[in-house]
Design an enzyme around this catalytic site. Structure first.
Site, PDB file in Angstrom:
ATOM      1  CE  LYS A 237      34.814  43.597  50.780  1.00 50.55           C
ATOM      2  NZ  LYS A 237      35.025  44.665  51.763  1.00 50.55           N
ATOM      3  N   GLY A 238      30.911  43.642  45.223  1.00 45.17           N
ATOM      4  CA  GLY A 238      29.717  44.235  44.622  1.00 45.17           C
ATOM      5  C   GLY A 238      28.793  43.264  43.912  1.00 45.17           C
TER       6      GLY A 238
ATOM      7  CD  GLU B   8      32.865  43.146  37.404  1.00 51.01           C
ATOM      8  OE1 GLU B   8      32.417  43.691  38.437  1.00 51.01           O
ATOM      9  OE2 GLU B   8      33.993  43.383  36.951  1.00 51.01           O
ATOM     10  CG  ASP B   9      29.643  45.807  41.111  1.00 48.49           C
ATOM     11  OD1 ASP B   9      30.423  45.675  40.149  1.00 48.49           O
ATOM     12  OD2 ASP B   9      29.986  46.370  42.167  1.00 48.49           O
TER      13      ASP B   9
ATOM     14  CG  ASP C 126      33.062  53.111  35.901  1.00 49.26           C
ATOM     15  OD1 ASP C 126      32.347  53.864  35.231  1.00 49.26           O
ATOM     16  OD2 ASP C 126      33.884  53.534  36.740  1.00 49.26           O
TER      17      ASP C 126
ATOM     18  CE  LYS D 262      29.231  54.135  36.551  1.00 48.36           C
ATOM     19  NZ  LYS D 262      29.745  55.039  37.588  1.00 48.36           N
TER      20      LYS D 262
ATOM     21  CG  PHE E 200      29.913  56.795  42.465  1.00 47.51           C
ATOM     22  CD1 PHE E 200      31.056  56.257  41.915  1.00 47.51           C
ATOM     23  CD2 PHE E 200      29.480  56.320  43.697  1.00 47.51           C
ATOM     24  CE1 PHE E 200      31.766  55.262  42.569  1.00 47.51           C
ATOM     25  CE2 PHE E 200      30.187  55.326  44.367  1.00 47.51           C
ATOM     26  CZ  PHE E 200      31.338  54.798  43.794  1.00 47.51           C
ATOM     27  CB  VAL E 201      24.770  53.881  40.941  1.00 48.37           C
ATOM     28  CG1 VAL E 201      24.046  54.831  40.002  1.00 48.37           C
ATOM     29  CG2 VAL E 201      25.657  52.927  40.162  1.00 48.37           C
TER      30      VAL E 201
ATOM     31  CG  ASP F 143      31.507  49.961  47.980  1.00 46.50           C
ATOM     32  OD1 ASP F 143      31.654  49.648  46.785  1.00 46.50           O
ATOM     33  OD2 ASP F 143      32.463  50.328  48.699  1.00 46.50           O
TER      34      ASP F 143
ATOM     35  NE  ARG G 161      30.238  46.270  49.788  1.00 48.31           N
ATOM     36  CZ  ARG G 161      30.989  46.499  48.706  1.00 48.31           C
ATOM     37  NH1 ARG G 161      30.460  46.441  47.514  1.00 48.31           N
ATOM     38  NH2 ARG G 161      32.275  46.787  48.838  1.00 48.31           N
TER      39      ARG G 161
HETATM   40  P1  IMP Z   1      35.878  49.357  36.193  1.00 48.33           P
HETATM   41  O1  IMP Z   1      37.103  48.562  36.335  1.00 48.33           O
HETATM   42  O2  IMP Z   1      36.167  50.841  36.096  1.00 48.33           O
HETATM   43  O3  IMP Z   1      34.948  48.896  35.100  1.00 48.33           O
HETATM   44  O4  IMP Z   1      35.094  49.295  37.547  1.00 48.33           O
HETATM   45  C1  IMP Z   1      34.628  48.161  38.042  1.00 48.33           C
HETATM   46  C2  IMP Z   1      34.355  48.281  39.515  1.00 48.33           C
HETATM   47  O5  IMP Z   1      34.354  49.635  40.019  1.00 48.33           O
HETATM   48  C3  IMP Z   1      32.964  47.777  39.772  1.00 48.33           C
HETATM   49  O6  IMP Z   1      32.957  46.375  39.903  1.00 48.33           O
HETATM   50  C4  IMP Z   1      32.588  48.511  41.034  1.00 48.33           C
HETATM   51  O7  IMP Z   1      33.046  47.809  42.158  1.00 48.33           O
HETATM   52  C5  IMP Z   1      33.306  49.835  40.935  1.00 48.33           C
HETATM   53  N1  IMP Z   1      32.405  50.894  40.433  1.00 48.33           N
HETATM   54  C6  IMP Z   1      32.385  51.441  39.208  1.00 48.33           C
HETATM   55  N2  IMP Z   1      31.408  52.359  39.094  1.00 48.33           N
HETATM   56  C7  IMP Z   1      30.786  52.380  40.293  1.00 48.33           C
HETATM   57  C8  IMP Z   1      29.665  53.106  40.808  1.00 48.33           C
HETATM   58  O8  IMP Z   1      29.010  53.929  40.151  1.00 48.33           O
HETATM   59  N3  IMP Z   1      29.323  52.817  42.094  1.00 48.33           N
HETATM   60  C9  IMP Z   1      29.986  51.922  42.868  1.00 48.33           C
HETATM   61  N4  IMP Z   1      31.024  51.210  42.417  1.00 48.33           N
HETATM   62  C10 IMP Z   1      31.417  51.442  41.145  1.00 48.33           C
END
Ligand code: IMP
Length: 186
Positions: A50-51, A106-107, A110, A138, A159-160, A166, A172
């Site tokens: 949803k982000g 994407e939001d 990470d 990040k 963590f944001v 969220d 959100r």
């Molecule tokens: P990844 O697969 O670790 O790159 O993470 C992707 C998803 O994790 C993002 O689309 C977010 O939904 C969630 N996420 C990663 N870091 C954060 C954060 O700092 N705050 C909130 N959601 C996060």
């Protein structure tokens, strides 16, 4: 004249990392770049639920091209702040993307696990182009080698929340991107 009460800062008051005015300006810059890169063509934006939905809705209105959109949903962190490393498709696209200029929205990038999974799934469907727009990145957290094409802001390992992001489905709706209370009580 009665004085306005000063704002009360509590442990849970989120600390602003990126203000909404800066986000708005950067979203316009990213949209201008997309408009230049795909001049005269149609772009198909795919929001990662949803982000990514807030970023997508602001971004698409700043793109000066023919556009269409769709959404995809993958499993997220649930109530934890750390990724399980497992990615699962929760909602697939409504339509075929073969031959389209796809921009995945994407939001945040990470660990990169979600993006790497989505790129694998979407590449198999033969889009004409496949690009990635992410509001936040990040890079210090990356576990797999993926990068975005259109990045709003690079941020430190915090963590944001806010602007679509969220913590346990909350926050959100914040207009600014904020750092979650490090006390972890929220
Ligand atoms: P990844 O697969 O670790 O790159 O993470 C992707 C998803 O994790 C993002 O689309 C977010 O939904 C969630 N996420 C990663 N870091 C954060 C954060 O700092 N705050 C909130 N959601 C996060």
């Amino acid at each position: 004249m009665a004085r306005a009460k000063p704002p009360k800062i509590t442990r849970n008051t989120p600390k602003i990392l990126i203000r909404s005015v800066a986000i708005k300006k950067r979203v316009q810059e990213v949209a201008r770049q997309i408009t230049r890169d795909f001049k005269g063509e149609r772009v198909h934006l795919i929001g990662v639920l949803k982000g990514g939905c807030i970023f997508l809705s602001d971004l698409i209105r700043e793109i000066d091209l023919e556009t269409s959109l769709d959404f995809i949903a993958v499993s997220s962190y649930g109530k934890n702040k750390d990724s399980s490393g497992q990615v699962r498709l929760l909602k697939d696209l409504d339509s075929n993307i073969a031959g389209l200029n796809v921009i995945l929205v994407e939001d945040i990038l990470d660990t990169g696990l979600t993006l790497s999974y989505l790129l694998r799934v979407l590449r198999q469907r033969k889009p004409k182009a496949l690009r990635v727009a992410a509001l936040l990145d990040k890079p210090s957290r990356r576990r797999v080698n993926v990068t975005g094409d259109y990045i709003g802001f690079q941020i430190p390992d915090e963590f944001v929340i806010g602007y679509g992001l969220d913590y346990a489905e909350r926050y959100r709706n914040l207009k600014d991107v904020c750092i979650l209370d490090p006390g972890g009580t929220t």
